[in-house]
Design a protein around this motif. Structure first.
Motif, mmCIF file in Angstrom:
data_model
loop_
_atom_site.group_PDB
_atom_site.id
_atom_site.type_symbol
_atom_site.label_atom_id
_atom_site.label_comp_id
_atom_site.label_asym_id
_atom_site.label_seq_id
_atom_site.Cartn_x
_atom_site.Cartn_y
_atom_site.Cartn_z
ATOM 1 N N LEU A 114 8.576 -1.810 -0.805
ATOM 2 C CA LEU A 114 8.124 -0.933 -1.887
ATOM 3 C C LEU A 114 6.814 -0.240 -1.518
ATOM 4 O O LEU A 114 6.614 0.935 -1.832
ATOM 5 C CB LEU A 114 7.947 -1.732 -3.182
ATOM 6 C CG LEU A 114 9.208 -2.018 -3.993
ATOM 7 C CD1 LEU A 114 8.897 -2.993 -5.120
ATOM 8 C CD2 LEU A 114 9.794 -0.717 -4.548
ATOM 9 N N GLU A 115 5.916 -0.963 -0.853
ATOM 10 C CA GLU A 115 4.671 -0.347 -0.401
ATOM 11 C C GLU A 115 4.969 0.803 0.568
ATOM 12 O O GLU A 115 4.407 1.892 0.453
ATOM 13 C CB GLU A 115 3.785 -1.388 0.295
ATOM 14 C CG GLU A 115 3.128 -2.374 -0.635
ATOM 15 C CD GLU A 115 2.124 -3.263 0.082
ATOM 16 O OE1 GLU A 115 1.550 -4.141 -0.578
ATOM 17 O OE2 GLU A 115 1.910 -3.078 1.310
ATOM 18 N N LYS B 195 -2.409 7.317 3.141
ATOM 19 C CA LYS B 195 -3.776 6.814 3.303
ATOM 20 C C LYS B 195 -3.903 5.344 2.897
ATOM 21 O O LYS B 195 -4.947 4.723 3.140
ATOM 22 C CB LYS B 195 -4.743 7.661 2.482
ATOM 23 C CG LYS B 195 -4.888 9.097 2.972
ATOM 24 C CD LYS B 195 -5.921 9.829 2.146
ATOM 25 C CE LYS B 195 -6.174 11.229 2.713
ATOM 26 N NZ LYS B 195 -4.976 12.085 2.635
ATOM 27 N N ALA B 196 -2.890 4.789 2.272
ATOM 28 C CA ALA B 196 -2.945 3.398 1.814
ATOM 29 C C ALA B 196 -2.905 2.442 3.001
ATOM 30 O O ALA B 196 -2.322 2.735 4.045
ATOM 31 C CB ALA B 196 -1.788 3.106 0.869
ATOM 32 N N CYS B 197 -3.508 1.286 2.818
ATOM 33 C CA CYS B 197 -3.421 0.222 3.815
ATOM 34 C C CYS B 197 -2.229 -0.661 3.454
ATOM 35 O O CYS B 197 -2.291 -1.431 2.490
ATOM 36 C CB CYS B 197 -4.705 -0.597 3.844
ATOM 37 S SG CYS B 197 -4.673 -1.951 5.043
ATOM 38 N N ARG C 288 -2.275 6.202 -5.451
ATOM 39 C CA ARG C 288 -1.141 5.581 -4.755
ATOM 40 C C ARG C 288 -1.606 4.786 -3.533
ATOM 41 O O ARG C 288 -1.030 4.826 -2.461
ATOM 42 C CB ARG C 288 -0.101 6.630 -4.350
ATOM 43 C CG ARG C 288 0.654 7.224 -5.523
ATOM 44 C CD ARG C 288 1.585 8.355 -5.156
ATOM 45 N NE ARG C 288 2.332 8.081 -3.940
ATOM 46 C CZ ARG C 288 2.326 8.890 -2.861
ATOM 47 N NH1 ARG C 288 1.595 9.993 -2.845
ATOM 48 N NH2 ARG C 288 3.057 8.595 -1.799
ATOM 49 N N LEU C 289 -2.693 4.042 -3.744
ATOM 50 C CA LEU C 289 -3.202 3.150 -2.709
ATOM 51 C C LEU C 289 -2.795 1.717 -3.041
ATOM 52 O O LEU C 289 -2.126 1.463 -4.040
ATOM 53 C CB LEU C 289 -4.716 3.295 -2.593
ATOM 54 C CG LEU C 289 -5.196 4.695 -2.180
ATOM 55 C CD1 LEU C 289 -6.718 4.766 -2.192
ATOM 56 C CD2 LEU C 289 -4.665 5.068 -0.805
ATOM 57 N N ASP D 283 -3.037 -4.380 -4.569
ATOM 58 C CA ASP D 283 -3.278 -5.791 -4.242
ATOM 59 C C ASP D 283 -4.512 -5.945 -3.363
ATOM 60 O O ASP D 283 -5.349 -6.825 -3.593
ATOM 61 C CB ASP D 283 -2.057 -6.390 -3.533
ATOM 62 C CG ASP D 283 -0.841 -6.461 -4.441
ATOM 63 O OD1 ASP D 283 -1.022 -6.654 -5.665
ATOM 64 O OD2 ASP D 283 0.287 -6.322 -3.934
ATOM 65 N N LEU D 284 -4.627 -5.105 -2.357
ATOM 66 C CA LEU D 284 -5.812 -5.139 -1.494
ATOM 67 C C LEU D 284 -7.057 -4.777 -2.291
ATOM 68 O O LEU D 284 -8.099 -5.439 -2.181
ATOM 69 C CB LEU D 284 -5.633 -4.174 -0.322
ATOM 70 C CG LEU D 284 -6.856 -3.958 0.586
ATOM 71 C CD1 LEU D 284 -7.352 -5.270 1.168
ATOM 72 C CD2 LEU D 284 -6.521 -2.950 1.687
ATOM 73 N N THR D 285 -6.967 -3.748 -3.116
ATOM 74 C CA THR D 285 -8.100 -3.314 -3.940
ATOM 75 C C THR D 285 -8.561 -4.441 -4.858
ATOM 76 O O THR D 285 -9.765 -4.713 -4.976
ATOM 77 C CB THR D 285 -7.707 -2.083 -4.784
ATOM 78 O OG1 THR D 285 -7.246 -1.054 -3.921
ATOM 79 C CG2 THR D 285 -8.884 -1.581 -5.600
ATOM 80 N N GLU D 286 -7.617 -5.114 -5.490
ATOM 81 C CA GLU D 286 -7.952 -6.192 -6.421
ATOM 82 C C GLU D 286 -8.618 -7.357 -5.699
ATOM 83 O O GLU D 286 -9.599 -7.930 -6.191
ATOM 84 C CB GLU D 286 -6.698 -6.666 -7.150
ATOM 85 C CG GLU D 286 -6.975 -7.724 -8.211
ATOM 86 C CD GLU D 286 -5.739 -8.124 -8.992
ATOM 87 O OE1 GLU D 286 -5.905 -8.608 -10.127
ATOM 88 O OE2 GLU D 286 -4.611 -7.950 -8.467
#
Length: 335
Positions: free
Chosen positions: A13-14, A21-23, A97-98, A101-104
């Motif tokens: 899904l990611e 630009k998302a990791c 649209r990044l 989970d990483l951000t949190e």
């Protein structure tokens, strides 16, 4: 559906839905110690949960945001601040649209190594410890070593990088997600600290710079909403606000530093806090046999300054005040 297939579905899904630009978790540089995962969660989700369930994160509920050991129920603590940063950061990450989970994970862990008494405690430790002290670097030390009896949390590279680089003046985080947390940290603390300062009677809403409020909004929720919208709409090549919103935000931040953070009311209490930290540091350095066993081992394996700094930096406001009182305030004898 087995656990590994749920994890693979999340990873897919990611790949299908997130921005270039998302990791992506499948592109993570991994952990210092390799682990075999049979979990339904991705690595970034596991990092988030490890931080959330850590002892250091739990202690944030008794650590200062601005007002030292506040008695009122509604003043922010470092824990509430971390949760507010997480919520604001996730909203921005979703809008861009990044990777949420990483951000949190970065947001929840960004202040996990903060000293007692907030920046007053940080400044005091930086003065007395020969290694220096910054809460962002100490947050990395917490997750890499101090948690889990010296084993650390073994977080992914990207989460640690975001934690290390969140503060003003630090190097920029490698990921967009880390940069989101850095800017949202400032959006959060400026606005909730205004709330607390008004509640404490230090400033009034009418005292705030009107030109800033005209741009950002006259309430906390309006200002946060304006800032979030500005970041989402202007972060095509990097994470940033539009120039007008950024100018207003920076001026409001300067106002808070001049009138609240470095104002007479807050500083008078922070001077007392610095005195507590420095005296306890001196005491434990001279009496390191009184340190708990874990920190005695650090003193033996590294040195006493490292051990004392680690011990004091992990204390909550309440605990350090109790320690100071037990050591330096005489007990009143009963009849």
């Amino acid at each position: 559906m087995d656990q590994s297939s749920i994890q693979r579905r999340t990873q897919q899904l990611e790949i299908e839905t997130l921005s270039p630009k998302a990791c992506l978790v499948v592109n993570s540089k991994g952990r210092a110690r390799e682990e075999t995962s049979t979990d339904l969660r991705t690595d970034f989700q596991r990092d988030r949960d490890r931080i959330l369930h850590s002892n250091a994160f739990n202690r944030l509920k008794q650590k200062t945001q601005v007002f030292l050991a506040p008695c009122g129920d509604h003043y922010r603590t470092r824990l509430v601040h971390s949760l507010e940063v997480s919520q604001i950061s996730r909203t921005v990450a979703r809008g861009l649209r990044l990777n949420e989970d990483l951000t949190e994970a970065i947001a929840l862990g960004h202040d996990i190594g903060h000293a007692p008494f907030g920046h007053a405690g940080e400044e005091a430790l930086n003065e007395v410890c020969p290694y220096g002290f910054s809460h962002s670097q100490n947050s990395v030390r917490v997750v890499e070593f101090l948690e889990n009896h010296g084993k650390g949390l073994n977080l992914t590279y990207e989460v640690i990088d975001g934690i290390r680089c969140h503060s003003f003046g630090d190097n920029e985080a490698e990921t967009f997600e880390g940069r989101i947390v850095s800017i949202c940290d400032k959006v959060a603390y400026i606005n909730h600290d205004i709330d607390d300062a008004i509640r404490a009677g230090i400033i009034r809403n009418d005292d705030l710079p009107k030109d800033c409020l005209d741009v950002l909004g006259y309430t906390k929720s309006e200002r946060i909403a304006t800032s979030v919208k500005s970041i989402i709409e202007n972060s095509k090549d990097d994470v940033k606000m539009d120039p007008c919103a950024f100018k207003a935000h920076s001026k409001l931040r300067k106002y808070m530093f001049e009138n609240v953070y470095y104002g007479n009311v807050v500083q008078s209490e922070q001077d007392k806090a610095r005195n507590i930290v420095k005296n306890l540091y001196k005491h434990y350095k001279l009496n390191n046999s009184k340190l708990p066993d874990f920190y005695k081992k650090i003193a033996k394996d590294f040195d006493v300054d490292r051990a004392v700094c680690d011990y004091i930096s992990g204390m909550s406001d309440r605990y350090i005040i109790e320690q100071f009182s037990n050591l330096f305030i005489p007990k009143l004898w009963g009849i």
